[in-house]
Design a protein around this motif. Structure first.
Motif, short mmCIF file in Angstrom:
data_model
loop_
_atom_site.label_atom_id
_atom_site.label_comp_id
_atom_site.label_asym_id
_atom_site.label_seq_id
_atom_site.Cartn_x
_atom_site.Cartn_y
_atom_site.Cartn_z
N SER A 1 0.84 -1.32 -0.31
CA SER A 1 0.03 -0.20 -0.14
C SER A 1 1.23 1.19 0.11
N ASP A 2 0.60 2.36 0.09
CA ASP A 2 0.85 3.74 -0.04
C ASP A 2 1.21 4.08 1.31
N GLU A 3 1.42 2.90 2.46
CA GLU A 3 1.67 3.44 3.63
C GLU A 3 2.98 2.38 4.44
N ASP A 4 3.62 3.64 4.05
CA ASP A 4 5.39 2.46 4.54
C ASP A 4 5.18 3.16 6.04
N ALA A 5 4.40 3.45 7.10
CA ALA A 5 4.46 3.07 8.57
C ALA A 5 4.93 2.10 9.60
N PRO A 6 5.29 1.70 10.41
CA PRO A 6 5.38 1.02 11.92
C PRO A 6 4.98 0.15 10.98
N PHE A 7 4.63 -1.18 11.83
CA PHE A 7 3.56 -2.69 11.29
C PHE A 7 4.08 -3.27 12.96
N THR A 8 3.23 -3.59 14.08
CA THR A 8 3.41 -3.96 14.64
C THR A 8 2.07 -5.26 14.84
N GLY A 9 2.64 -6.77 14.80
CA GLY A 9 2.09 -7.99 14.68
C GLY A 9 2.37 -9.14 15.89
N THR A 10 2.22 -10.37 16.12
CA THR A 10 1.35 -10.89 17.01
C THR A 10 3.24 -11.27 17.00
N HIS A 11 3.96 -11.50 15.88
CA HIS A 11 5.38 -12.78 15.95
C HIS A 11 6.65 -11.57 15.13
N VAL A 12 5.51 -10.62 14.38
CA VAL A 12 6.34 -9.80 13.99
C VAL A 12 6.74 -8.21 14.18
N SER A 13 7.61 -7.62 14.44
CA SER A 13 7.56 -5.70 14.39
C SER A 13 8.09 -5.62 13.11
N ALA A 14 8.30 -4.08 12.50
CA ALA A 14 9.30 -3.64 11.85
C ALA A 14 9.43 -2.31 12.01
N GLU A 15 10.23 -1.08 11.37
CA GLU A 15 9.96 0.23 11.40
C GLU A 15 9.47 1.17 10.65
N ARG A 16 9.56 0.77 9.38
CA ARG A 16 9.02 1.27 8.08
C ARG A 16 8.23 0.35 6.67
N LEU A 17 7.62 -0.02 6.65
CA LEU A 17 7.63 -0.43 5.28
C LEU A 17 6.98 -0.58 3.83
N LEU A 18 8.44 0.13 3.99
CA LEU A 18 9.07 0.69 2.28
C LEU A 18 9.35 -0.21 1.41
N ASN A 19 8.66 -0.01 0.40
CA ASN A 19 8.33 -1.13 -0.80
C ASN A 19 8.86 -0.40 -2.02
N VAL A 20 10.14 -0.05 -2.71
CA VAL A 20 10.05 0.12 -3.96
C VAL A 20 10.79 -0.20 -4.63
N PRO A 21 10.48 -0.04 -5.78
CA PRO A 21 9.65 -0.17 -6.55
C PRO A 21 8.30 -1.31 -6.00
N GLN A 22 7.07 -0.04 -6.36
CA GLN A 22 5.51 -0.63 -5.19
C GLN A 22 5.98 -1.70 -6.73
N THR A 23 4.82 -2.98 -6.74
CA THR A 23 4.21 -4.12 -7.60
C THR A 23 3.34 -2.65 -8.41
N LEU A 24 3.57 -4.42 -10.43
CA LEU A 24 2.77 -3.15 -11.25
C LEU A 24 1.48 -3.63 -11.59
N GLN A 25 0.61 -4.36 -11.21
CA GLN A 25 -0.57 -4.95 -10.29
C GLN A 25 -1.58 -3.58 -9.25
#
Length: 290
Positions: A148-172
């Protein structure tokens, strides 16, 4: 009814040294024959249904990248990735890369994983089932956010991340379809309704019930049931000389009446290119009318 060719068995007559050109030839033939999907196993040891663990098994995403370079229109996926084998950030990046380099033909096939033998054999941690499903939900949420367009931090039950940056994004857009494999009624089918774009089930007496359960989960989460692509894993056996073609078409017809839109399966006889020509002339055009 659309068909997908599943390459589950790679112990082919010409041996490992020829797997590259043989795979390229099969992929090109499947693409030209009109198969909608081309999938590979995401295992490290061969599974019992297809042979002993010592038989050939290639790493899935390396293989899909190679197949992308030898095809033009067919969609590419694993059937399906065990969530325990890759961190969700790595998995999202791998499928993103496949989507970009294939021109927008990637699908994420994912499930909770089940093969304890290969996990312990190679030293992967194999958590209890409850934790595997928690990891699966983490991965589904994580990857959807990374796509998505949101590269914010992520907190799950078993994994955490500071910035979900994804460049390039998917074509679809909004992202590659997510196919969730499995038929568990409490969790897997709920995840399909909540996070997925497609399910992959098994044909048989319980299929209609499983689809009804999925429909109820869709209603519970406010999802349109018709937005979910329903697929099943099916043995695509036309016989050595095509003598089972009508039998296969009858089975595809029955599945279509139940609401199934695509079948994914191994075709006994691959890597025979003549076999794939039979699908091109006798099966795929007829299946398209179902």
């Amino acid at each position: 009814m659309k068909l997908g060719l599943h390459l589950s068995q790679l112990t082919w007559p010409n041996g490992p040294a020829a797997l590259g050109p043989d795979l390229a030839a099969v992929a090109k033939a499947a693409d030209q024959a009109g198969f909608e999907y081309l999938s590979v196993m995401d295992h490290f040891f061969q599974i019992e249904r297809y042979g002993p663990p010592e038989h050939e098994m290639l790493e899935a995403y390396t293989t899909l990248g190679y197949l992308a370079g030898h095809t033009e229109r067919i969609k590419l996926l694993t059937l399906v990735t065990g969530v325990i084998y890759r961190h969700p950030g790595l998995l999202a990046k791998a499928v993103t890369t496949l989507d970009v380099l294939s021109g927008g033909r990637a699908i994420l096939g994912i499930g909770a994983g089940w093969n304890e033998e290969e996990a312990r054999g190679l030293g992967f941690r194999f958590p209890p089932m409850k934790e595997r499903f928690e990891q699966l939900e983490d991965a589904l949420r994580y990857i959807r956010q990374m796509w998505s367009d949101e590269d914010a931090p992520f907190t799950g039950t078993h994994v955490s991340a500071e910035r979900l940056l994804n460049v390039p994004q998917t074509l679809q857009s909004p992202h590659p379809p997510i196919m969730i494999g499995g038929s568990g009624e409490k969790k897997t089918l709920r995840y399909v309704a909540q996070y997925g774009d497609a399910c992959n089930l098994f044909p048989g007496p319980e299929l209609e019930h499983k689809l009804a359960v999925l429909k109820q989960h869709c209603e519970d989460v406010g999802r349109d049931y018709d937005d979910i692509t329903k697929t099943v894993a099916l043995w695509l056996d036309v016989g050595e000389n095509g003598e089972k073609s009508n039998q296969l078409l009858d089975e595809l017809g029955k599945l279509s009446t139940q609401g199934v839109q695509a079948t994914m399966g191994w075709a006994p006889g691959v890597p025979s290119l003549e076999l794939l020509e039979k699908f091109a002339t006798d099966i795929i055009p007829a299946a398209a009318k179902l």
